[in-house]
Design a protein around this motif. Structure first.
Motif, PDB file in Angstrom:
ATOM      1  N   ILE A   1     -47.710   9.899 -44.085  1.00 29.97           N
ATOM      2  CA  ILE A   1     -47.106  10.957 -42.930  1.00 29.97           C
ATOM      3  C   ILE A   1     -47.978  10.859 -41.789  1.00 29.97           C
ATOM      4  CG2 ILE A   1     -48.424  13.088 -43.865  1.00 29.97           C
ATOM      5  CD1 ILE A   1     -45.824  14.456 -42.905  1.00 29.97           C
ATOM      6  N   TYR A   2     -47.287  10.876 -40.600  1.00 34.84           N
ATOM      7  CA  TYR A   2     -47.911  10.763 -39.073  1.00 34.84           C
ATOM      8  C   TYR A   2     -47.094  11.376 -38.184  1.00 34.84           C
ATOM      9  CZ  TYR A   2     -50.955   7.092 -40.849  1.00 34.84           C
ATOM     10  OH  TYR A   2     -51.795   6.153 -41.865  1.00 34.84           O
ATOM     11  N   VAL A   3     -47.995  11.813 -37.072  1.00 33.51           N
ATOM     12  CA  VAL A   3     -47.429  12.576 -35.661  1.00 33.51           C
ATOM     13  C   VAL A   3     -47.490  11.448 -34.633  1.00 33.51           C
ATOM     14  CG1 VAL A   3     -47.559  14.287 -34.464  1.00 33.51           C
ATOM     15  CG2 VAL A   3     -48.641  14.687 -36.682  1.00 33.51           C
ATOM     16  N   ASP A   4     -46.190  11.327 -33.993  1.00 31.33           N
ATOM     17  CA  ASP A   4     -45.930  10.471 -32.942  1.00 31.33           C
ATOM     18  C   ASP A   4     -45.852  11.419 -31.812  1.00 31.33           C
ATOM     19  OD1 ASP A   4     -45.035   9.130 -30.789  1.00 31.33           O
ATOM     20  OD2 ASP A   4     -43.267   8.140 -31.666  1.00 31.33           O
ATOM     21  N   GLN A   5     -47.115  11.786 -31.327  1.00 29.96           N
ATOM     22  CA  GLN A   5     -47.511  13.011 -29.932  1.00 29.96           C
ATOM     23  C   GLN A   5     -46.479  12.093 -28.934  1.00 29.96           C
ATOM     24  OE1 GLN A   5     -48.448  15.611 -30.599  1.00 29.96           O
ATOM     25  NE2 GLN A   5     -50.354  15.395 -31.830  1.00 29.96           N
ATOM     26  N   LYS A   6     -46.316  11.127 -28.411  1.00 36.45           N
ATOM     27  CA  LYS A   6     -45.674  10.605 -27.342  1.00 36.45           C
ATOM     28  C   LYS A   6     -44.271  11.184 -27.562  1.00 36.45           C
ATOM     29  CE  LYS A   6     -43.882   6.338 -25.316  1.00 36.45           C
ATOM     30  NZ  LYS A   6     -43.788   4.876 -25.401  1.00 36.45           N
ATOM     31  N   ARG A   7     -43.543  11.093 -28.629  1.00 35.24           N
ATOM     32  CA  ARG A   7     -42.152  11.413 -28.749  1.00 35.24           C
ATOM     33  C   ARG A   7     -42.060  12.743 -29.320  1.00 35.24           C
ATOM     34  NH1 ARG A   7     -42.722   6.190 -29.850  1.00 35.24           N
ATOM     35  NH2 ARG A   7     -41.327   4.835 -28.672  1.00 35.24           N
ATOM     36  N   GLY A   8     -43.167  13.438 -29.807  1.00 31.10           N
ATOM     37  CA  GLY A   8     -43.116  14.789 -30.472  1.00 31.10           C
ATOM     38  C   GLY A   8     -42.363  14.586 -31.836  1.00 31.10           C
ATOM     39  N   ARG A   9     -42.591  13.691 -32.583  1.00 29.18           N
ATOM     40  CA  ARG A   9     -42.037  13.479 -33.884  1.00 29.18           C
ATOM     41  C   ARG A   9     -43.116  13.481 -35.012  1.00 29.18           C
ATOM     42  NH1 ARG A   9     -38.250   8.464 -32.133  1.00 29.18           N
ATOM     43  NH2 ARG A   9     -36.795   9.596 -30.446  1.00 29.18           N
ATOM     44  N   ILE A  10     -42.488  13.639 -36.189  1.00 31.36           N
ATOM     45  CA  ILE A  10     -43.111  13.495 -37.699  1.00 31.36           C
ATOM     46  C   ILE A  10     -42.325  12.372 -38.301  1.00 31.36           C
ATOM     47  CG2 ILE A  10     -43.876  14.586 -39.639  1.00 31.36           C
ATOM     48  CD1 ILE A  10     -43.220  17.390 -38.478  1.00 31.36           C
ATOM     49  N   TYR A  11     -43.457  11.453 -38.733  1.00 34.58           N
ATOM     50  CA  TYR A  11     -42.635  10.296 -39.603  1.00 34.58           C
ATOM     51  C   TYR A  11     -43.387  10.345 -40.996  1.00 34.58           C
ATOM     52  CZ  TYR A  11     -41.939   8.032 -34.922  1.00 34.58           C
ATOM     53  OH  TYR A  11     -41.617   7.807 -33.575  1.00 34.58           O
ATOM     54  N   VAL A  12     -42.504  10.193 -42.075  1.00 34.93           N
ATOM     55  CA  VAL A  12     -43.099  10.398 -43.366  1.00 34.93           C
ATOM     56  C   VAL A  12     -42.057   9.336 -44.312  1.00 34.93           C
ATOM     57  CG1 VAL A  12     -41.187  12.245 -43.998  1.00 34.93           C
ATOM     58  CG2 VAL A  12     -43.429  11.898 -45.310  1.00 34.93           C
ATOM     59  N   SER A  13     -42.849   8.658 -45.229  1.00 34.87           N
ATOM     60  CA  SER A  13     -42.381   7.659 -46.016  1.00 34.87           C
ATOM     61  C   SER A  13     -42.011   8.036 -47.653  1.00 34.87           C
ATOM     62  CB  SER A  13     -42.931   6.486 -45.865  1.00 34.87           C
ATOM     63  OG  SER A  13     -44.296   6.582 -46.541  1.00 34.87           O
ATOM     64  N   SER A  14     -40.839   7.933 -47.869  1.00 30.57           N
ATOM     65  CA  SER A  14     -40.780   8.405 -49.443  1.00 30.57           C
ATOM     66  C   SER A  14     -40.442   7.056 -50.180  1.00 30.57           C
ATOM     67  CB  SER A  14     -39.253   9.190 -49.590  1.00 30.57           C
ATOM     68  OG  SER A  14     -38.491   8.360 -49.414  1.00 30.57           O
ATOM     69  N   GLY A  15     -40.785   7.366 -51.642  1.00 31.79           N
ATOM     70  CA  GLY A  15     -40.823   6.148 -52.516  1.00 31.79           C
ATOM     71  C   GLY A  15     -39.289   5.897 -53.089  1.00 31.79           C
ATOM     72  N   LEU A  16     -38.318   6.607 -52.623  1.00 32.79           N
ATOM     73  CA  LEU A  16     -37.007   6.612 -52.716  1.00 32.79           C
ATOM     74  C   LEU A  16     -36.239   5.475 -51.693  1.00 32.79           C
ATOM     75  CD1 LEU A  16     -35.405  10.143 -53.972  1.00 32.79           C
ATOM     76  CD2 LEU A  16     -36.457   7.792 -55.277  1.00 32.79           C
ATOM     77  N   GLY A  17     -37.304   5.055 -50.995  1.00 35.18           N
ATOM     78  CA  GLY A  17     -36.798   3.854 -50.081  1.00 35.18           C
ATOM     79  C   GLY A  17     -36.132   4.218 -48.801  1.00 35.18           C
ATOM     80  N   TYR A  18     -37.024   5.404 -48.119  1.00 36.50           N
ATOM     81  CA  TYR A  18     -36.418   5.848 -46.757  1.00 36.50           C
ATOM     82  C   TYR A  18     -37.472   6.204 -45.695  1.00 36.50           C
ATOM     83  CZ  TYR A  18     -31.546   6.152 -48.214  1.00 36.50           C
ATOM     84  OH  TYR A  18     -30.176   5.762 -48.818  1.00 36.50           O
TER      85      TYR A  18
END
Length: 300
Positions: free
Chosen positions: A223-240
């Motif tokens: 899980i990571y924060v994109d400060q430039k865009r104000g977003r959270i990115y998170v990866s799941s093992g179900l393929g998304y």
């Protein structure tokens, strides 16, 4: 994963290959495979021109020359060494190890001096394992996800080398990945809840107060924060690859999920490169199912 911005190289840890992969960011070919028994966290120091790779099999951190990739040292820890976090304000590396995997009654956050290539000290943490670490350089503290069965986050004073608070997560959320949002003073904890469902628990980074729970798919890890865009990115093992737009007053809007691959739960976001890298493990037989890294460009 980690990157060398000047040398334009990506470092990844394909565990089944028992090696650390050095990949060109120019043409995306594999430059070299470095022998590592069970590779986990890594960090490349541009000032020292050294690559540090956690080896869970040997219970150590292997150090490689950044030009020749010849082994130049190792730092002995304990069995089951796993995650790595770098503190740019102190130039220290923190590696999780110890706990149940090494037959110890507590886990350890080891402090590594990358210049001397040696362990400076150990911070003992009362848990059977450490799942994730995020560092707040302004307060010189670390937020540590305890073993998923503990369902809690520990606040570690890095100056005093001790745990100063323990924040229990609401419900039955099992913490895995963690990210610190410096601008909003928030922690985003990626959790595994059931075999099909997970959550991102939002905590106040000062008090540990639970603010909101965001539903995601199961088997989350990175899980990571994109400060430039104000977003959270998170990866799941179900393929998304899932993301949320961060709004004012702790509002979070889910964005369309992007397909990756089954078990592709390890990810890395580089704000400098403005790219998301998702590690796809080897599953099945044949070249189509071989291990790979998917690269995404956030838009707009």
């Amino acid at each position: 994963m980690s990157v060398d911005l000047v040398g334009r190289r990506l470092f990844a840890s394909p565990q089944a290959a028992k090696a650390e992969a050095v990949i060109s960011l120019e043409d995306f070919h594999v430059i070299k495979m470095l022998p590592v028994g069970n590779p986990h966290g890594s960090y490349f120091s541009p000032t020292l021109n050294r690559l540090f790779v956690v080896d869970g099999a040997g219970g150590e951190v292997k150090v490689f020359d950044g030009t020749t990739f010849a082994p130049i040292g190792k730092i002995t820890l304990t069995a089951g060494a796993d995650g790595l976090a770098y503190n740019p304000s102190t130039n220290l590396i923190y590696v999780s190890n110890g706990g149940e995997g090494s037959g110890m009654e507590h886990a350890v956050l080891s402090v590594i001096d990358p210049v001397k290539m040696e362990k400076a000290t150990d911070i003992e943490i009362a848990t059977s394992g450490i799942e994730g670490v995020a560092i707040n350089i302004d307060r010189n503290v670390a937020y540590v996800n305890l073993d998923e069965d503990d369902r809690a986050v520990a606040l570690v004073d890095l100056g005093r080398h001790q745990v100063v608070a323990k924040w229990e997560l609401p419900g039955r959320h099992r913490a895995k990945g963690i990210a610190f949002d410096k601008i909003r003073n928030r922690l985003y904890v990626a959790c595994r809840d059931t075999k099909m469902h997970g959550s991102v628990v939002v905590l106040d980074a000062t008090s540990g107060r639970a603010i909101k729970t965001l539903p995601i798919r199961a088997w989350a890890d990175g899980i990571y924060v994109d400060q430039k865009r104000g977003r959270i990115y998170v990866s799941s093992g179900l393929g998304y690859l899932e993301s949320f737009a961060i709004g004012p007053k702790d509002t979070y809007r889910p964005l369309p999920a992007v397909e990756t691959a089954m078990l592709a739960k390890t990810m890395f976001f580089s704000p400098d490169l403005d790219r998301v890298f998702v590690d796809v493990p080897h599953v099945g037989e044949g070249t189509e199912d071989g291990a790979s890294i998917m690269i995404f460009k956030p838009v707009p």
